[in-house]
Write an enzyme that holds these catalytic residues in place. Structure first.
Site, mmCIF file in Angstrom:
data_model
loop_
_atom_site.group_PDB
_atom_site.id
_atom_site.type_symbol
_atom_site.label_atom_id
_atom_site.label_comp_id
_atom_site.label_asym_id
_atom_site.label_seq_id
_atom_site.Cartn_x
_atom_site.Cartn_y
_atom_site.Cartn_z
ATOM 1 N N LYS A 68 0.618 -1.089 0.138
ATOM 2 C CA LYS A 68 -0.097 0.165 -0.161
ATOM 3 C C LYS A 68 0.884 1.274 -0.078
ATOM 4 O O LYS A 68 1.971 1.257 0.562
ATOM 5 C CB LYS A 68 -0.992 0.029 1.343
HETATM 6 P P1 NAD Z 1 -12.980 7.158 -2.604
HETATM 7 O O1 NAD Z 1 -11.866 8.164 -2.563
HETATM 8 O O2 NAD Z 1 -13.524 6.762 -3.909
HETATM 9 O O3 NAD Z 1 -14.035 7.526 -1.797
HETATM 10 C C1 NAD Z 1 -14.017 7.525 -0.341
HETATM 11 C C2 NAD Z 1 -15.400 8.203 0.030
HETATM 12 O O4 NAD Z 1 -15.561 8.075 1.699
HETATM 13 C C3 NAD Z 1 -15.825 9.451 -0.251
HETATM 14 O O5 NAD Z 1 -17.168 9.629 -0.450
HETATM 15 C C4 NAD Z 1 -15.559 10.430 0.795
HETATM 16 O O6 NAD Z 1 -16.163 11.627 0.916
HETATM 17 C C5 NAD Z 1 -15.927 9.304 2.006
HETATM 18 N N1 NAD Z 1 -15.199 9.746 3.126
HETATM 19 C C6 NAD Z 1 -13.925 9.917 3.765
HETATM 20 N N2 NAD Z 1 -13.948 10.177 4.734
HETATM 21 C C7 NAD Z 1 -14.975 9.841 5.465
HETATM 22 C C8 NAD Z 1 -15.622 10.113 6.972
HETATM 23 N N3 NAD Z 1 -15.133 10.271 7.813
HETATM 24 N N4 NAD Z 1 -16.951 9.545 6.892
HETATM 25 C C9 NAD Z 1 -17.672 9.592 5.924
HETATM 26 N N5 NAD Z 1 -17.423 9.362 4.686
HETATM 27 C C10 NAD Z 1 -15.990 9.571 4.514
HETATM 28 O O7 NAD Z 1 -12.443 5.728 -2.006
HETATM 29 P P2 NAD Z 1 -12.764 4.159 -2.387
HETATM 30 O O8 NAD Z 1 -11.801 3.828 -3.489
HETATM 31 O O9 NAD Z 1 -14.255 4.300 -2.408
HETATM 32 O O10 NAD Z 1 -12.431 3.593 -1.111
HETATM 33 C C11 NAD Z 1 -13.186 3.480 -0.030
HETATM 34 C C12 NAD Z 1 -12.786 2.202 0.989
HETATM 35 O O11 NAD Z 1 -12.683 1.047 0.305
HETATM 36 C C13 NAD Z 1 -11.151 2.469 1.547
HETATM 37 O O12 NAD Z 1 -11.246 1.918 2.984
HETATM 38 C C14 NAD Z 1 -10.422 1.597 0.355
HETATM 39 O O13 NAD Z 1 -9.329 1.262 1.167
HETATM 40 C C15 NAD Z 1 -11.261 0.536 0.416
HETATM 41 N N6 NAD Z 1 -11.058 -0.195 -0.779
HETATM 42 C C16 NAD Z 1 -11.217 0.383 -1.909
HETATM 43 C C17 NAD Z 1 -11.017 -0.487 -3.180
HETATM 44 C C18 NAD Z 1 -11.287 0.130 -4.616
HETATM 45 O O14 NAD Z 1 -11.169 -0.602 -5.511
HETATM 46 N N7 NAD Z 1 -11.080 1.415 -4.726
HETATM 47 C C19 NAD Z 1 -10.772 -1.695 -2.837
HETATM 48 C C20 NAD Z 1 -10.601 -2.427 -1.543
HETATM 49 C C21 NAD Z 1 -11.014 -1.509 -0.408
#
Ligand code: NAD
Length: 428
Positions: free
Chosen positions: A115
């Site tokens: 990461k």
């Molecule tokens: P992203 O940046 O597209 O979206 C993140 C969202 O979370 C946004 O809407 C943001 O406003 C919101 N957010 C941030 N802080 C917040 C808070 N304190 N309270 C409420 N909402 C909040 O990110 P993503 O890619 O959707 O990732 C989200 C989660 O999923 C992360 O933990 C990431 O590690 C995990 N994840 C993502 C992927 C992927 O393929 N993108 C894969 C596995 C895990």
């Protein structure tokens, strides 16, 4: 832990790293891993920190900080997302890399975990600054990554375009197009059409699988989704339009919205596409962020940041299924409470729940390496088969050993990583 050379290092005193380590200790005790083997399994192989000077649009120069942590390279390259966030730390990257290792092992992918990212709020940069900073980051990472060493992907704050810039920077360096250096690229560069949606699709598949297991009809369920980015919005829309659920709560970092009659998540998705955030979305009652996760629903999906389910709110959750789409949303203290509520709340642990992203990333990498493209149906079919196998293995182990789902999932992952590291032996 044995001789204690590391624990005072700031990487390892980071609270998120401490959380990953505490989880590992619980699993190690359960698996009776000898103490002199534990450090070798938990501490990352490499943790890289780079300074990233860039020229801003106004001519001034700013230095940002970038990180990459590679947990283990015992079975193949490391694999993991790239996060752009204002409060990113190298310790958080280390924890996320470790969780990626358990996740890849649980789903049977030939990867260790990694990461990384940049300590920056991407919304404060112009598009040009974002490109310059992203290219500089990949440039600094070139000595440490390759398609067989470490393969990056998007995570919070990054997207297909940034992966495209990473690929271009690396390809210019090696002198030929090298798509297999990153996954989650634009389709025009060899990315898979469904990669952006893959994590959310996997979350939906596993929620439906859990509901089937519990003999509950999805169409009779309500859901609350925290986070409305890539994973959260795809999950919310899929649960509404594919599974037929009523979405009663959505949130992002600007606002938390609740309406027991249901929120039009399609309209919310269009609103975010246009305005970037949910802030002014005109539906639902505005609720305090700290109360949002304890509102009543059948399916609760944290899809934003780590450590949102804590000892403060774990006892107050009012859901039947907790589907952990985010990485590390539940602290070990909260876990102790959820373990006592196992017959009320069915937990789909993060390393299983959000594994759809890395599984489809793996498909993208394999296809890029072979220059051999699969159809969309083939990709989705293989994704569901891997998820189903992992889900079944977790439930089976949990039942057989009478342990919580998280412990079962982590035990499978840790066991496989340990077996690989032991089989590689110790060099020299
Ligand atoms: P992203 O940046 O597209 O979206 C993140 C969202 O979370 C946004 O809407 C943001 O406003 C919101 N957010 C941030 N802080 C917040 C808070 N304190 N309270 C409420 N909402 C909040 O990110 P993503 O890619 O959707 O990732 C989200 C989660 O999923 C992360 O933990 C990431 O590690 C995990 N994840 C993502 C992927 C992927 O393929 N993108 C894969 C596995 C895990």
């Amino acid at each position: 832990m044995s001789n204690g050379a590391h624990p005072t290092d700031p990487i390892y005193s980071d609270p998120v790293f401490q959380m990953a380590k505490r989880q590992f200790e619980i699993i190690s005790d359960h698996l009776e891993i000898p103490h002199d083997r534990r450090e070798r399994i938990i501490y990352p192989k490499r943790a890289i920190s780079v300074a990233l000077p860039i020229q801003r649009d106004d001519g001034s120069v700013d230095v940002f900080h970038g990180y990459r942590v590679q947990h283990h390279l015992a079975v193949g390259p490391t694999k993991g997302g790239t996060r752009y966030a204002a409060n990113l730390t190298i310790g958080e990257c280390a924890a996320l890399a470790i969780w990626m290792s358990w996740k890849c092992a649980l789903t049977g992918l030939p990867y260790g975990g990694a990461k990384g990212g940049i300590r920056v709020d991407p919304h404060t940069l112009s598009l040009h600054e974002l490109e310059v900073l992203s290219r500089r980051y990949m440039q600094e990472m070139i000595p440490f990554v390759s398609p067989h060493t470490d393969v990056m992907a998007p995570d919070m704050g990054t997207n297909e375009q940034i992966m495209g810039w990473f690929m271009d920077t690396y390809s210019v360096h090696v002198g030929c197009a090298m798509g297999e250096i990153v996954t989650g690229k634009p389709v025009a560069l060899g990315g898979l059409p469904g990669r952006r949606e893959a994590t959310g699709r996997g979350v939906i598949f596993l929620i439906e699988r859990a509901l089937d297991h519990l003999k509950i009809k999805p169409s009779e369920c309500t859901a609350i989704v925290q986070g409305f980015g890539n994973v959260g919005s795809v999950t919310a829309c899929g649960l509404a339009f594919k599974s037929g659920m009523k979405i009663v709560g959505i949130s992002d970092h600007t606002v938390s919205l609740y309406d027991p009659k249901g929120i039009d998540v399609g309209a919310a998705d269009r609103h975010v596409a246009q305005h970037g955030v949910l802030r002014d979305f005109p539906q639902g009652e505005r609720v305090e962020a700290r109360d949002f996760l304890t509102l009543p629903c059948d399916v609760l999906v944290p899809a934003a940041v780590e450590r949102v389910i804590t000892e403060e709110n774990a006892g107050k959750l009012r859901c039947r299924i907790l589907a952990e789409a985010a990485n590390g949303p539940t602290t070990p203290d909260a876990d102790e409470i959820l373990n006592q509520r196992w017959d009320e709340i069915f937990v789909i642990p993060d390393i299983l729940c959000n594994s759809g992203g890395v599984i489809v990333s793996y498909f993208e990498w394999v296809q890029d390496l072979q220059n051999f493209l699969w159809s969309d149906i083939e990709t989705t079919d293989r994704l569901y088969r891997i998820l189903d196998t992992a889900f079944t293995a977790v439930i089976k182990r949990s039942k057989e050993q009478k342990i919580p789902h998280r412990m079962a999932a982590l035990a499978i992952g840790v066991e496989r990583v340990m077996a690989a590291r032991l089989a590689r032996g110790l060099f020299p």
